[in-house]
Design an enzyme around this catalytic site. Structure first.
Site, short mmCIF file in Angstrom:
data_model
loop_
_atom_site.label_atom_id
_atom_site.label_comp_id
_atom_site.label_asym_id
_atom_site.label_seq_id
_atom_site.Cartn_x
_atom_site.Cartn_y
_atom_site.Cartn_z
N ARG A 276 1.70 -11.70 4.71
CA ARG A 276 3.12 -12.05 4.80
C ARG A 276 3.75 -11.86 6.18
NH1 ARG A 276 6.25 -10.93 -0.85
NH2 ARG A 276 4.61 -11.65 -2.27
N ARG B 237 13.66 -3.05 -8.31
CA ARG B 237 12.21 -2.94 -8.43
C ARG B 237 11.80 -3.04 -9.88
NH1 ARG B 237 10.06 -0.61 -3.90
NH2 ARG B 237 8.18 -1.67 -4.62
N PRO C 275 0.83 -1.20 0.00
CA PRO C 275 0.00 0.00 0.00
C PRO C 275 0.87 1.26 0.00
CG PRO C 275 -0.78 -1.58 1.62
CD PRO C 275 0.54 -2.08 1.14
N GLU C 276 0.51 2.21 -0.86
CA GLU C 276 1.25 3.47 -0.96
C GLU C 276 0.34 4.60 -0.48
OE1 GLU C 276 3.15 3.85 -4.81
OE2 GLU C 276 3.31 1.68 -5.02
N LYS D 106 3.45 6.04 4.58
CA LYS D 106 2.63 4.84 4.42
C LYS D 106 2.16 4.28 5.77
CE LYS D 106 5.51 3.74 0.40
NZ LYS D 106 6.45 2.77 -0.20
#
Length: 298
Positions: free
Chosen positions: A132, A282, A2-3, A59
Site C-alpha cells: 500500500r 475498527r 503487523p503488531e 511496531k
C-alpha cells in the site's frame, strides 16, 4: 497491520543474520519509501557501514549502524522485510523475476511489492515489500531515534508494564477498553488482532469503560496480554492478510485465533456466536455471553 508479535518475529530473525554485516549498496524501486532525506544523501551515510544491532520498539524496527546512525523501519499496514540471496532480482515494478527456486515463498503475491533493496556484504539482500506504500524507512541519529520513540507507552514485556501501571492507566480512562489498549501512548505494540484476542481471554467486553474494570479483571487482562503475545511470537505471528516473515512465509498464529475474524462462529467457551461491531472505527470481535458489559465480582 503487523503488531508486536509480527515485528518481534522479524526483529529476532534479523538479529540472527544481520549483525556485523555491512551495507554495500541500496537500490530504490520507489524512492517515496524513504522519508526525511534524499536517496543520494542516504546512501552516503549507510554505504559500507557495519550493522551493530537490531531492536524493536512498539511496531518499529531500528537497525543501529557503526557510525551511530540508525535505520528506522515502520511497517504500517502492509510492510515487511525479506532476507534472501543476492541472486534474486526484481523488475522495475518491484516484482521478483523468475528464479530456479520456483516454489519459493517469495513468489507469494504479497511479497511482490519491493520498494527498496539493501545489498549486504555476505552476498545477501534485505528487501522491503509494501503493497500500500504507507510503510517507510528513515535515517536517524541517536537523539532523533529516542525522540521518535518518546511517546510510546510501556512494552508489554517490560518491568514498567505491571498491575500498578494498568490500574492507574485504566482508572483515568472513561472510554472503551478497546480504544485504550489500541492507543500506542498507553501500551506499545498492541493492535486490532491482539486487542480482540486479549479481551476475549480476559472475558472483558470491548465496550466496557476502562475505568470500570475491577482488580480481578485488570489481573486477567495483564496475564492474558503476556500469554497471548507470547504464544503469538512462538507461532511467528498472525497472517490473516499481509504479514510475512523475512523468508516470505506466513505466521501460524492465525490457526489459534478465538475471536478475531471469527464472526458467526461459535465461541470456544460457551458456543455463543461471535459478533462483530465497530469500536473507534475498527472492526471488533467478541462473544456477548462470556464477555459481559458488567464487571466481574472480585
Amino acid at each position: 497491520m503487523p503488531e508486536l508479535p509480527e515485528v518481534e518475529t522479524i526483529k529476532r530473525d534479523l538479529e540472527d543474520v544481520l549483525i556485523n554485516k555491512k551495507i554495500k549498496d541500496v537500490v530504490f524501486m520507489w524512492p517515496g519509501i524513504l522519508k526525511g532525506v534524499e536517496p543520494e544523501i542516504f546512501l552516503k551515510y549507510v554505504k559500507n557501514i557495519e550493522i551493530l544491532s537490531v531492536q524493536r520498539r512498539a511496531k518499529n524496527i531500528s537497525i543501529k549502524l557503526s557510525n551511530d546512525w540508525n535505520l528506522l523501519f515502520h511497517m504500517k499496514m502492509t510492510g515487511h522485510l525479506i532476507y534472501t540471496d543476492k541472486s534474486w532480482k526484481v523488475d522495475k515494478n518491484g516484482k521478483w523475476i523468475a528464479h530456479n527456486k520456483k516454489n519459493s515463498p517469495l513468489f507469494d503475491p504479497l511479497n511482490q511489492f519491493i520498494r527498496v533493496i539493501f545489498y549486504l556484504s555476505n552476498n545477501k539482500i534485505l528487501a522491503f515489500s509494501d503493497l500500500r506504500k504507507f510503510a517507510y524507512v528513515k535515517l536517524l541519529n541517536s537523539e532523533e531515534l529516542t525522540d521518535a520513540f518518546k511517546n510510546y507507552g510501556p512494552e508489554p514485556f517490560s518491568n514498567s508494564f505491571n498491575l500498578e501501571y494498568l490500574t492507574k492507566l485504566f482508572s483515568k480512562k472513561n472510554v472503551s477498553i478497546k480504544k485504550v489498549i489500541l492507543d500506542q501512548k498507553n501500551i506499545a505494540g498492541i493492535g486490532n488482532i491482539y486487542a480482540d484476542e486479549i479481551l476475549w481471554e480476559s472475558k472483558i467486553h470491548p465496550l466496557r469503560a476502562a475505568s470500570s474494570l475491577t482488580k480481578n479483571e485488570i489481573k486477567l487482562f495483564y496475564k492474558s496480554t503476556k500469554s497471548i503475545l507470547t504464544r503469538a511470537i512462538e507461532k511467528r505471528g498472525t497472517s490473516t492478510s499481509d504479514f510475512r516473515d523475512i523468508s516470505g512465509k506466513k505466521g501460524s498464529f492465525s490457526e489459534s485465533l478465538r475471536v478475531y475474524r471469527q464472526t458467526d462462529k461459535p465461541c470456544e467457551r460457551d458456543g455463543n456466536l461471535i459478533q462483530r461491531i465497530s469500536v473507534g472505527g475498527r472492526g471488533t470481535h467478541f462473544c456477548s455471553k462470556c464477555q459481559k458489559l458488567e464487571a466481574i465480582n472480585d
